[in-house]
Design a protein around this motif. Structure first.
Motif, PDB file in Angstrom:
ATOM      1  N   TYR A 134      -6.586   6.598  -7.807  1.00 15.06           N
ATOM      2  CA  TYR A 134      -7.145   5.243  -7.723  1.00 15.06           C
ATOM      3  C   TYR A 134      -7.874   4.855  -9.008  1.00 15.06           C
ATOM      4  O   TYR A 134      -7.900   3.682  -9.396  1.00 15.06           O
ATOM      5  CB  TYR A 134      -8.063   5.128  -6.508  1.00 15.06           C
ATOM      6  CG  TYR A 134      -7.283   5.058  -5.219  1.00 15.06           C
ATOM      7  CD1 TYR A 134      -6.421   3.993  -4.963  1.00 15.06           C
ATOM      8  CD2 TYR A 134      -7.380   6.065  -4.263  1.00 15.06           C
ATOM      9  CE1 TYR A 134      -5.687   3.930  -3.796  1.00 15.06           C
ATOM     10  CE2 TYR A 134      -6.640   6.008  -3.094  1.00 15.06           C
ATOM     11  CZ  TYR A 134      -5.793   4.944  -2.860  1.00 15.06           C
ATOM     12  OH  TYR A 134      -5.048   4.876  -1.706  1.00 15.06           O
ATOM     13  N   CYS A 170      -9.058  -0.701  -5.191  1.00 14.73           N
ATOM     14  CA  CYS A 170      -9.259   0.691  -5.584  1.00 14.73           C
ATOM     15  C   CYS A 170     -10.489   1.285  -4.903  1.00 14.73           C
ATOM     16  O   CYS A 170     -10.483   2.456  -4.501  1.00 14.73           O
ATOM     17  CB  CYS A 170      -9.390   0.794  -7.098  1.00 14.73           C
ATOM     18  SG  CYS A 170      -7.862   0.371  -7.982  1.00 14.73           S
ATOM     19  N   GLY A 209      -9.490   2.146  -1.490  1.00 16.26           N
ATOM     20  CA  GLY A 209      -8.695   3.366  -1.493  1.00 16.26           C
ATOM     21  C   GLY A 209      -9.554   4.608  -1.607  1.00 16.26           C
ATOM     22  O   GLY A 209      -9.322   5.609  -0.910  1.00 16.26           O
ATOM     23  N   ALA A 217      -1.835   0.540  -3.816  1.00 17.76           N
ATOM     24  CA  ALA A 217      -1.365   0.554  -5.204  1.00 17.76           C
ATOM     25  C   ALA A 217      -0.319  -0.531  -5.443  1.00 17.76           C
ATOM     26  O   ALA A 217      -0.337  -1.215  -6.468  1.00 17.76           O
ATOM     27  CB  ALA A 217      -0.799   1.928  -5.536  1.00 17.76           C
TER      28      ALA A 217
END
Length: 434
Positions: free
Chosen positions: A78, A109, A112, A147
């Protein structure tokens, strides 16, 4: 299969280290682009290393190391995604401000990373079985989707800027996105084969090679521009009316003073050779050589103007370097727009001196002068002066300061730092003068 994945990740790590070393040794680390790309490469190394480490311990008794490897891989992944997207957005920023897109990528991100940490206890993204084997979790697809969405946002920005992008830049940026997105899709389909690390490394290599090619192209363009400037300067010094007047003076001297005519012819030959030599010099030359060229020019002008042009020299230190043809345009201005504009003529004084930090070359005239605040209608601010200023700054970190007052003359001073990169050696040897 574990051995294949480990070998693949280690190979990609070697490639990433080569890129990292090249950038550290040759890149401009003061550039925001370079810093972002360095951070991207470091994250890619951690991503590859974490994956190889996890594969090495997968299925053994070392549960802790398997967990640590997978955690490092996901967190570094990430980080890699964040820095890579921000890098691409920075390259596109000249065609628009994309602050909201950057914040969206940062949020994705961050989500994540949070879900990865949550997965350590819930198995959301992945789990480690009692036999110390990696298994994908029920929301593994979400890790890949984060992503893909981040890259898609960058793709939207690229689509908006597409018409403004240079053709080669647009094609390259398209590959920057399609390659990692394709590898993300492959990672979803094949659980046993690690393709994502290969995809990120190939993408970063593509970015690096393309940026280097663009850099080389810019350097070639700068060299071409510098060569054009040199030609423009030389042509500005060898103006038809100047040669016509000098040759006319020599013709007159042939009848009235033949020895003086021969001396003037030799002076003209040295002057023309000096102009040609300057085109062979790619960088700085000794100040003594440039001052010799100035002396040739002033001697020729004194033949034309006689007692109306007086020249004084106060030459101190000359053991420094400066760009070729950087003083003559200043002297020419003093002649053409200074002393010869006065009915009674005037004096030009050329001197060199030094301070603790600089070498100084001063060209002073007692001509008509001008008002620095008024529009430059007298020709002083022509291409030669601007070229001198830009070449001084680019080639030796020097500067040009010009001061004047109407009726009081003009002072032009070149300042060369003593610690400049070009001081202490001649970087190119032009042909010696006859």
């Amino acid at each position: 299969m574990a051995e294949i994945n480990i070998a693949l990740e280690c190979f990609c790590m070697v490639l990433s280290l080569v890129l990292l070393g090249s950038l550290v040794l040759n890149g401009d680390r003061s550039s925001n682009y370079t810093r972002l790309f360095l951070a991207t490469l470091v994250c890619n190394l951690l991503f590859l290393g974490g994956d190889a480490w996890a594969w090495y311990w997968n299925g053994t008794e070392a549960v802790f190391w398997n967990r640590a490897g997978n955690l490092i891989q996901y967190l570094a992944g990430y980080g890699l995604l964040l820095f890579y997207c921000v890098y691409l957005l920075a390259r596109l920023s000249q065609w628009g401000a994309w602050r909201r897109v950057q914040l969206a990528v940062l949020a994705l991100c961050g989500a994540g990373v949070g879900l990865t940490l949550l997965s350590q206890g819930t198995g959301l993204f992945y789990t480690i079985t009692p036999d110390n084997l990696f298994r994908r979790g029920p929301a593994f697809w979400l890790a890949e989707a984060i992503a893909l969405v981040a890259l898609a946002l960058v793709g939207v920005v690229m689509a908006v800027c597409w018409k403004e992008l240079p053709q080669e830049e647009g094609k390259a940026v398209l590959l920057y996105l399609l390659l990692p997105m394709a590898m993300l899709g492959g990672d979803l389909l094949w659980e046993e084969l690690s393709l994502l690390g290969l995809g990120t490394t190939l993408t970063l290599m593509l970015v690096f090679v393309n940026v280097q090619l663009q850099r080389d192209r810019r350097l070639r363009e700068q060299d071409k521009e510098l060569a054009q400037k040199k030609i423009a300067i030389m042509l500005s010094q060898i103006q038809p009316h100047f040669l016509f007047n000098v040759l006319g003076s020599i013709e007159w001297l042939c009848e009235t003073d033949p020895p003086k005519a021969q001396e003037a012819t030799d002076e003209l030959a040295r002057f023309l050779r000096g102009n040609m030599d300057s085109l062979q010099s790619t960088s700085t030359i000794p100040a003594s050589r440039e001052l010799e060229h100035v002396r040739c020019y002033l001697n020729l002008e004194r033949i034309r103007f006689g007692s109306h042009l007086r020249v004084e020299y106060d030459i101190g230190p000359t053991d420094f370097f400066l760009p070729a043809l950087s003083l003559q345009p200043l002297v020419e201005n003093a002649v053409r727009h200074g002393v010869t504009k006065r009915e009674e003529g005037g004096t030009i004084r050329v001197s060199t001196s030094q301070t603790v930090q600089h070498y100084l070359v001063t060209i002073r005239d007692d001509g008509v002068g001008f008002d620095p605040d008024s529009p430059k209608e007298d020709g002083r601010d022509h291409v030669g002066i601007e070229n001198v200023r830009s070449r001084l700054a680019a080639q030796c970190g020097g500067s040009l300061v010009i001061g004047s007052r109407p009726g009081a003359g003009t002072v032009a001073q070149v300042r060369i730092p003593k610690k400049g990169k070009s001081q202490g050696k001649e970087e190119h040897h032009a042909h010696s003068r006859s």
